[in-house]
Design a protein around this motif. Structure first.
Motif, PDB file in Angstrom:
ATOM      1  N   ASP A 231       0.853  -1.202   0.000  1.00 55.57           N
ATOM      2  CA  ASP A 231       0.000   0.000   0.000  1.00 55.57           C
ATOM      3  C   ASP A 231       0.881   1.241   0.000  1.00 55.57           C
ATOM      4  OD1 ASP A 231      -2.043   1.791   0.150  1.00 55.57           O
ATOM      5  OD2 ASP A 231      -2.889   1.031   2.050  1.00 55.57           O
ATOM      6  N   PRO A 232       1.521   1.552  -1.128  1.00 55.26           N
ATOM      7  CA  PRO A 232       2.441   2.697  -1.154  1.00 55.26           C
ATOM      8  C   PRO A 232       1.755   4.031  -0.899  1.00 55.26           C
ATOM      9  CG  PRO A 232       2.052   1.827  -3.366  1.00 55.26           C
ATOM     10  CD  PRO A 232       1.449   0.863  -2.429  1.00 55.26           C
ATOM     11  N   ASP A 233       0.482   4.183  -1.281  1.00 55.98           N
ATOM     12  CA  ASP A 233      -0.200   5.460  -1.042  1.00 55.98           C
ATOM     13  C   ASP A 233      -0.338   5.731   0.458  1.00 55.98           C
ATOM     14  OD1 ASP A 233      -0.428   5.847  -3.747  1.00 55.98           O
ATOM     15  OD2 ASP A 233      -2.441   4.967  -3.861  1.00 55.98           O
ATOM     16  N   THR A 234      -0.736   4.707   1.203  1.00 54.76           N
ATOM     17  CA  THR A 234      -0.848   4.885   2.655  1.00 54.76           C
ATOM     18  C   THR A 234       0.518   5.151   3.273  1.00 54.76           C
ATOM     19  OG1 THR A 234      -2.774   3.416   2.717  1.00 54.76           O
ATOM     20  CG2 THR A 234      -1.611   3.794   4.789  1.00 54.76           C
ATOM     21  N   SER A 235       1.514   4.436   2.814  1.00 51.75           N
ATOM     22  CA  SER A 235       2.865   4.647   3.329  1.00 51.75           C
ATOM     23  C   SER A 235       3.346   6.068   3.059  1.00 51.75           C
ATOM     24  CB  SER A 235       3.826   3.628   2.695  1.00 51.75           C
ATOM     25  OG  SER A 235       3.490   2.314   3.080  1.00 51.75           O
ATOM     26  N   GLU A 236       2.971   6.600   1.875  1.00 52.17           N
ATOM     27  CA  GLU A 236       3.360   7.981   1.558  1.00 52.17           C
ATOM     28  C   GLU A 236       2.717   8.962   2.530  1.00 52.17           C
ATOM     29  OE1 GLU A 236       3.282  11.157  -2.178  1.00 52.17           O
ATOM     30  OE2 GLU A 236       2.381   9.162  -2.383  1.00 52.17           O
ATOM     31  N   ARG A 237       1.425   8.756   2.824  1.00 55.79           N
ATOM     32  CA  ARG A 237       0.749   9.638   3.785  1.00 55.79           C
ATOM     33  C   ARG A 237       1.395   9.524   5.161  1.00 55.79           C
ATOM     34  NH1 ARG A 237      -3.878   7.559   1.234  1.00 55.79           N
ATOM     35  NH2 ARG A 237      -4.293   6.194   3.029  1.00 55.79           N
ATOM     36  N   GLN A 238       1.772   8.311   5.535  1.00 57.42           N
ATOM     37  CA  GLN A 238       2.425   8.123   6.833  1.00 57.42           C
ATOM     38  C   GLN A 238       3.807   8.791   6.873  1.00 57.42           C
ATOM     39  OE1 GLN A 238       2.174   3.867   6.866  1.00 57.42           O
ATOM     40  NE2 GLN A 238       0.255   3.832   8.068  1.00 57.42           N
ATOM     41  N   LEU A 239       4.522   8.750   5.778  1.00 51.52           N
ATOM     42  CA  LEU A 239       5.818   9.427   5.724  1.00 51.52           C
ATOM     43  C   LEU A 239       5.655  10.943   5.817  1.00 51.52           C
ATOM     44  CD1 LEU A 239       7.652   7.304   2.988  1.00 51.52           C
ATOM     45  CD2 LEU A 239       8.159   7.395   5.437  1.00 51.52           C
ATOM     46  N   LEU A 240       4.606  11.451   5.139  1.00 57.45           N
ATOM     47  CA  LEU A 240       4.329  12.886   5.261  1.00 57.45           C
ATOM     48  C   LEU A 240       3.985  13.251   6.711  1.00 57.45           C
ATOM     49  CD1 LEU A 240       2.232  13.537   2.007  1.00 57.45           C
ATOM     50  CD2 LEU A 240       4.577  14.298   2.495  1.00 57.45           C
ATOM     51  N   SER A 241       3.243  12.373   7.378  1.00 55.53           N
ATOM     52  CA  SER A 241       2.913  12.632   8.788  1.00 55.53           C
ATOM     53  C   SER A 241       4.161  12.578   9.657  1.00 55.53           C
ATOM     54  CB  SER A 241       1.887  11.603   9.266  1.00 55.53           C
ATOM     55  OG  SER A 241       1.512  11.867  10.600  1.00 55.53           O
ATOM     56  N   ILE A 242       5.071  11.651   9.332  1.00 54.72           N
ATOM     57  CA  ILE A 242       6.337  11.598  10.059  1.00 54.72           C
ATOM     58  C   ILE A 242       7.102  12.892   9.882  1.00 54.72           C
ATOM     59  CG2 ILE A 242       8.616  10.501  10.094  1.00 54.72           C
ATOM     60  CD1 ILE A 242       7.197   7.839   9.502  1.00 54.72           C
ATOM     61  N   GLU A 243       7.173  13.388   8.652  1.00 54.65           N
ATOM     62  CA  GLU A 243       7.883  14.643   8.393  1.00 54.65           C
ATOM     63  C   GLU A 243       7.254  15.797   9.167  1.00 54.65           C
ATOM     64  OE1 GLU A 243       8.904  17.673   4.666  1.00 54.65           O
ATOM     65  OE2 GLU A 243       7.916  15.734   4.291  1.00 54.65           O
ATOM     66  N   ARG A 244       5.925  15.870   9.139  1.00 53.46           N
ATOM     67  CA  ARG A 244       5.223  16.949   9.834  1.00 53.46           C
ATOM     68  C   ARG A 244       5.457  16.864  11.348  1.00 53.46           C
ATOM     69  NH1 ARG A 244       0.852  16.485   7.143  1.00 53.46           N
ATOM     70  NH2 ARG A 244      -0.132  14.966   8.537  1.00 53.46           N
ATOM     71  N   THR A 245       5.394  15.647  11.885  1.00 54.93           N
ATOM     72  CA  THR A 245       5.626  15.477  13.328  1.00 54.93           C
ATOM     73  C   THR A 245       7.058  15.837  13.702  1.00 54.93           C
ATOM     74  OG1 THR A 245       3.981  13.707  13.382  1.00 54.93           O
ATOM     75  CG2 THR A 245       5.496  13.841  15.237  1.00 54.93           C
ATOM     76  N   ALA A 246       8.007  15.462  12.867  1.00 54.43           N
ATOM     77  CA  ALA A 246       9.405  15.792  13.141  1.00 54.43           C
ATOM     78  C   ALA A 246       9.615  17.303  13.137  1.00 54.43           C
ATOM     79  CB  ALA A 246      10.311  15.126  12.116  1.00 54.43           C
ATOM     80  N   ARG A 247       8.981  18.009  12.196  1.00 49.25           N
ATOM     81  CA  ARG A 247       9.107  19.470  12.171  1.00 49.25           C
ATOM     82  C   ARG A 247       8.502  20.088  13.425  1.00 49.25           C
ATOM     83  NH1 ARG A 247      10.733  21.450   7.280  1.00 49.25           N
ATOM     84  NH2 ARG A 247      10.614  20.015   5.488  1.00 49.25           N
ATOM     85  N   GLU A 248       7.360  19.548  13.850  1.00 48.24           N
ATOM     86  CA  GLU A 248       6.748  20.068  15.076  1.00 48.24           C
ATOM     87  C   GLU A 248       7.639  19.793  16.288  1.00 48.24           C
ATOM     88  OE1 GLU A 248       2.987  18.192  15.219  1.00 48.24           O
ATOM     89  OE2 GLU A 248       2.089  19.427  13.635  1.00 48.24           O
ATOM     90  N   ASN A 249       8.257  18.619  16.322  1.00 50.38           N
ATOM     91  CA  ASN A 249       9.175  18.332  17.419  1.00 50.38           C
ATOM     92  C   ASN A 249      10.364  19.279  17.418  1.00 50.38           C
ATOM     93  OD1 ASN A 249       7.711  16.243  18.526  1.00 50.38           O
ATOM     94  ND2 ASN A 249       9.425  14.807  18.527  1.00 50.38           N
ATOM     95  N   LEU A 250      10.852  19.605  16.238  1.00 53.30           N
ATOM     96  CA  LEU A 250      11.958  20.547  16.145  1.00 53.30           C
ATOM     97  C   LEU A 250      11.538  21.915  16.681  1.00 53.30           C
ATOM     98  CD1 LEU A 250      14.813  21.266  15.232  1.00 53.30           C
ATOM     99  CD2 LEU A 250      13.890  21.728  12.944  1.00 53.30           C
ATOM    100  N   ALA A 251      10.329  22.352  16.335  1.00 55.02           N
ATOM    101  CA  ALA A 251       9.832  23.635  16.845  1.00 55.02           C
ATOM    102  C   ALA A 251       9.681  23.590  18.366  1.00 55.02           C
ATOM    103  CB  ALA A 251       8.503  23.985  16.188  1.00 55.02           C
TER     104      ALA A 251
END
Length: 413
Positions: A231-251
């Motif tokens: 399910d690459p589409d779901t994995s892509e959404r999860q990777l985007l969520s990982i990126e967003r969460t990492a940016r929030e953690n950095l902030a």
């Protein structure tokens, strides 16, 4: 080494020293001057003028202690000369000597100079009378005897008073030392308590922000890795969520180290902030979220507390509840704001709960005057109720800040 002048303010009004000066003027100088007013010729001038000069000399010493003509340490010598002169001019110097004895003790910081000075004054008073009247057996009575007796009595009395003052001074110094030590210990205790409170605050902030974000990243990363092939589409959404969460953690990390303003993290009304968090939760976990989030305005600290309570509750639901539905209700009550979070998961025994999350939420709400109520039982789900008091001024301030953030966000888009 010269003696440091004593300031007139050293003795407040109506202290024993001031009372003695009044006694010395009224019962020492004035009677001698009045008695000498009846003397004939030049004798009257000396008999009246000498007490007046002594009084003026003391006044100069007290009012102008730093003058170069007459210093406080020199006044006993001036007083001795005056006593000798009065004893020579007329009979009756013993009464003024008796009244003047405390001066010799006030002027010296140690007892032995006082004994010497008062002894010289006593000898001078006696010799002044002898020089004026000539030697006769009658001098062994009257003023001479009174002067010698007064001096003999003044020595043990002065030593006793000086010893008493020294003992009191030692007790005062000991108490001052104890007080200074107590202040140092109190300052150290305050410092340690402040450090402990700061460590606790940082631990709570890290748990509620960075730790939760990293836990979410781990879960999403595991899910994305397992679904890459099927399910690459779901994995892509999860990777985007990982990126967003990492940016929030950095902030969040920048806020914790003080390199970014905390007010920039939680913008808008609580409803908008919580809605974004719930949407992310539903997207990442697939759990159904039912939310009632009316527009409720409050200050920045209250918005942060509501967000942290929501994040902690959702993190616990994700890790432990195995729930299918989560309900979130935000309500403006008469004296504050209430946030209710429920789930239909497996539940737990509240009294047996161990961990930093619930305790951290309670402490955070307690700092704002609020309280946390947790209701749960095994198999019946969990209900979290957070109540935070909000006054009108804080609500208005929160509305103003929210409007500013919304305006900036809309202008940027």
């Amino acid at each position: 080494m010269s003696e440091r002048p004593r300031s007139p303010e050293r003795f407040p009004m109506w202290t024993p020293h001031r009372w003695y000066i009044l006694f010395w003027v009224l019962l020492g100088l004035c009677p001698v001057a009045l008695a000498g007013a009846g003397d004939p010729g030049a004798k009257r001038l000396w008999a009246v003028g000498l007490p007046v000069l002594l009084g003026l000399s003391y006044l100069v010493v007290r009012v102008f202690p730093g003058n170069r003509v007459l210093r406080p340490s020199a006044f006993p010598a001036v007083l001795t000369v005056g006593l000798v002169a009065l004893a020579y001019v007329r009979d009756g110097g013993a009464s003024l000597y008796v009244a003047s004895l405390p001066h010799f003790w006030f002027a010296a910081r140690a007892p032995y100079p006082s004994i010497m000075r008062s002894g010289v004054a006593a000898a001078g008073t006696v010799l002044g009378g002898v020089a004026s009247q000539g030697w006769s057996p009658n001098l062994l009575t009257g003023n001479t005897t009174a002067t010698l007796i007064a001096y003999a009595v003044s020595v043990p009395v002065g030593l006793s008073v000086h010893r008493y003052i020294e003992q009191n001074g030692a007790r005062v110094r000991a108490l001052d030392s104890e007080l200074a030590g107590a202040r140092e210990r109190l300052a150290d205790a305050d410092l340690r308590r402040g450090a402990a409170e700061e460590r606790e605050r940082l631990a709570r902030e890290i748990h509620d922000t960075l730790a939760q974000g990293f836990a979410s990243i781990v879960v999403l990363a595991e899910a994305a890795r397992s679904g890459l092939a099927n399910d690459p589409d779901t994995s892509e959404r999860q990777l985007l969520s990982i990126e967003r969460t990492a940016r929030e953690n950095l902030a969040e990390a920048r806020v914790l180290v003080g390199s970014a303003p905390q007010s920039g993290l939680v913008t808008g009304s609580p409803a908008r902030v919580l809605r974004r968090t719930l949407d992310r939760f539903a997207q990442d976990t697939g759990i159904n979220v039912e939310a009632e989030l009316p527009d409720v305005e409050c200050d920045q600290r209250t918005r942060i507390a509501l967000l942290r309570c929501t994040q902690e509750s959702l993190a616990n639901i994700r890790k432990h509840a195995d729930a299918g539905t989560v309900g979130v209700v935000l309500t403006r009550v008469a004296d504050g704001v209430e946030l209710e979070i429920t789930d239909d998961g497996r539940g737990f025994v509240v009294d047996e709960a161990r961990g930093f999350g619930l305790d951290g939420m309670r402490r955070r709400l307690a700092e704002l005057g609020g309280e946390l109520t947790v209701t749960s039982s095994v198999g019946d789900g969990t209900r979290i109720l957070a109540m935070i008091p909000v006054d009108g001024a804080a609500e208005a301030a929160g509305a103003d800040v929210a409007d500013v953030h919304d305006y900036r966000r809309e202008s940027a888009t």
